[in-house]
Design a protein around this motif. Sequence first.
Motif, PDB file in Angstrom:
ATOM      1  N   GLU A  71     -60.921   8.842 -25.796  1.00  0.00           N
ATOM      2  CA  GLU A  71     -60.462   8.091 -24.629  1.00  0.00           C
ATOM      3  C   GLU A  71     -60.018   6.664 -24.990  1.00  0.00           C
ATOM      4  OE1 GLU A  71     -61.056  11.185 -21.668  1.00  0.00           O
ATOM      5  OE2 GLU A  71     -59.882   9.337 -21.790  1.00  0.00           O
ATOM      6  N   HIS A  93     -53.764  12.569 -22.440  1.00  0.00           N
ATOM      7  CA  HIS A  93     -54.276  13.454 -23.497  1.00  0.00           C
ATOM      8  C   HIS A  93     -53.233  14.359 -24.147  1.00  0.00           C
ATOM      9  CE1 HIS A  93     -58.629  12.725 -23.066  1.00  0.00           C
ATOM     10  NE2 HIS A  93     -58.423  12.636 -21.774  1.00  0.00           N
ATOM     11  N   TYR A 110     -66.522  11.115 -28.109  1.00  0.00           N
ATOM     12  CA  TYR A 110     -65.375  11.434 -27.260  1.00  0.00           C
ATOM     13  C   TYR A 110     -64.882  10.164 -26.567  1.00  0.00           C
ATOM     14  CZ  TYR A 110     -62.417  14.141 -24.075  1.00  0.00           C
ATOM     15  OH  TYR A 110     -61.342  14.653 -23.404  1.00  0.00           O
ATOM     16  N   HIS A 163     -53.885  11.002 -15.654  1.00  0.00           N
ATOM     17  CA  HIS A 163     -54.737  10.680 -16.807  1.00  0.00           C
ATOM     18  C   HIS A 163     -54.766  11.835 -17.798  1.00  0.00           C
ATOM     19  CE1 HIS A 163     -58.023   9.680 -19.464  1.00  0.00           C
ATOM     20  NE2 HIS A 163     -58.507  10.862 -19.204  1.00  0.00           N
ATOM     21  N   ASP A 164     -55.038  13.043 -17.324  1.00  0.00           N
ATOM     22  CA  ASP A 164     -55.201  14.188 -18.239  1.00  0.00           C
ATOM     23  C   ASP A 164     -53.908  14.523 -18.973  1.00  0.00           C
ATOM     24  OD1 ASP A 164     -57.659  16.161 -16.335  1.00  0.00           O
ATOM     25  OD2 ASP A 164     -57.885  14.577 -17.845  1.00  0.00           O
TER      26      ASP A 164
HETATM   27 FE   LIG Z   1     -59.859  11.943 -20.440  1.00  0.00          FE
END
Ligand SMILES: [Fe+3]
Length: 287
Positions: A188, A147, A183, A142-143
Amino acid sequence: DGTTRPEDGIIGTATLPLGLRGDYDRAQPDGTLPEAVLAPRSEADHATWRSLVARQRTIFPGRAASAWLEGLDRLRCDEAVPTLEGASAILRAATGWQLVPCPGLLPDAQFFALLATRRFPVTHWIRRPEELDYIVEPDIFHDFLGHVPLLTQPDYAEFLEAYGHLGLRAEKRGQLAPLARFYWFMVEFGLIAERDGLRAYGAGILSSRTETLHALSDAPRRLRFDMARVLRSTYRIDDVQPVYFVIKDYAELFAAIDQAPALLEAAMRAAPVPPGGHEAGDEVWQG
Ligand SMILES: [Fe+3]
Ligand SMILES: C[C@H](O)[C@H](O)C1=Nc2c(nc(N)[nH]c2=O)NC1
């Protein structure tokens, strides 16, 4: 606003107990993990990573934002769990950002302080093979995949640093709840209107098969990005999102940061909008 989410491990903010799984005992005062304590990658880790990326790649065409896809391609990370040093070299050259390993979700103050110094914390551990479809907390898939690609895009890179500074300011003023909503919806779960159509750039969307298919389907409601509305909008994290906000370009996010101090104060006094709730002034994205 946040409870644990049943799928793909996107976590809401402040309410969740920090890190069920991460190696927090060996974290440094800034929340990062020293290189020396990082567990080596197993072949099973690389295999898990390869299958997660391959599954998502099949649904990215026509759904993932072009700047995000370009970033993902530049990172060349399809074949193995990426190293943060290798990716940081590409980011430094592109936008001056770098990646730092962390045990998992960090307290807001640590998180904001890292963003404010253009250091993005990436969770070190990766989910187990039997957790391909579901994990509770954000892992490296995920990170990193969610991102990092957009940190190669200058306007977005500038915005996320400014968000870090805004976070440190908001924390001093007890304005974290509305800021976490910004955020959630715009980092997200953000959507962008591109020339060839609507695309997803949110990390929580693009690291989740179910959310990527849902966000671009006819099922959810999509509203034109409105900072004041976002700061009043509560959300659930235990299901796919009922509503998304659409920006026209990443510079719009950076511009919103300037309005934030005044709007955060107002949002603290305003009645929150329930998850998926409708408001009279809502501008539905016509697309
Ligand atoms: Fe995240
Ligand atoms: C700031 C945001 O609203 C949210 O509270 C947080 N997100 C994260 C966090 N920590 C990490 N490592 N990653 C996040 O995405 N701490 C706090």
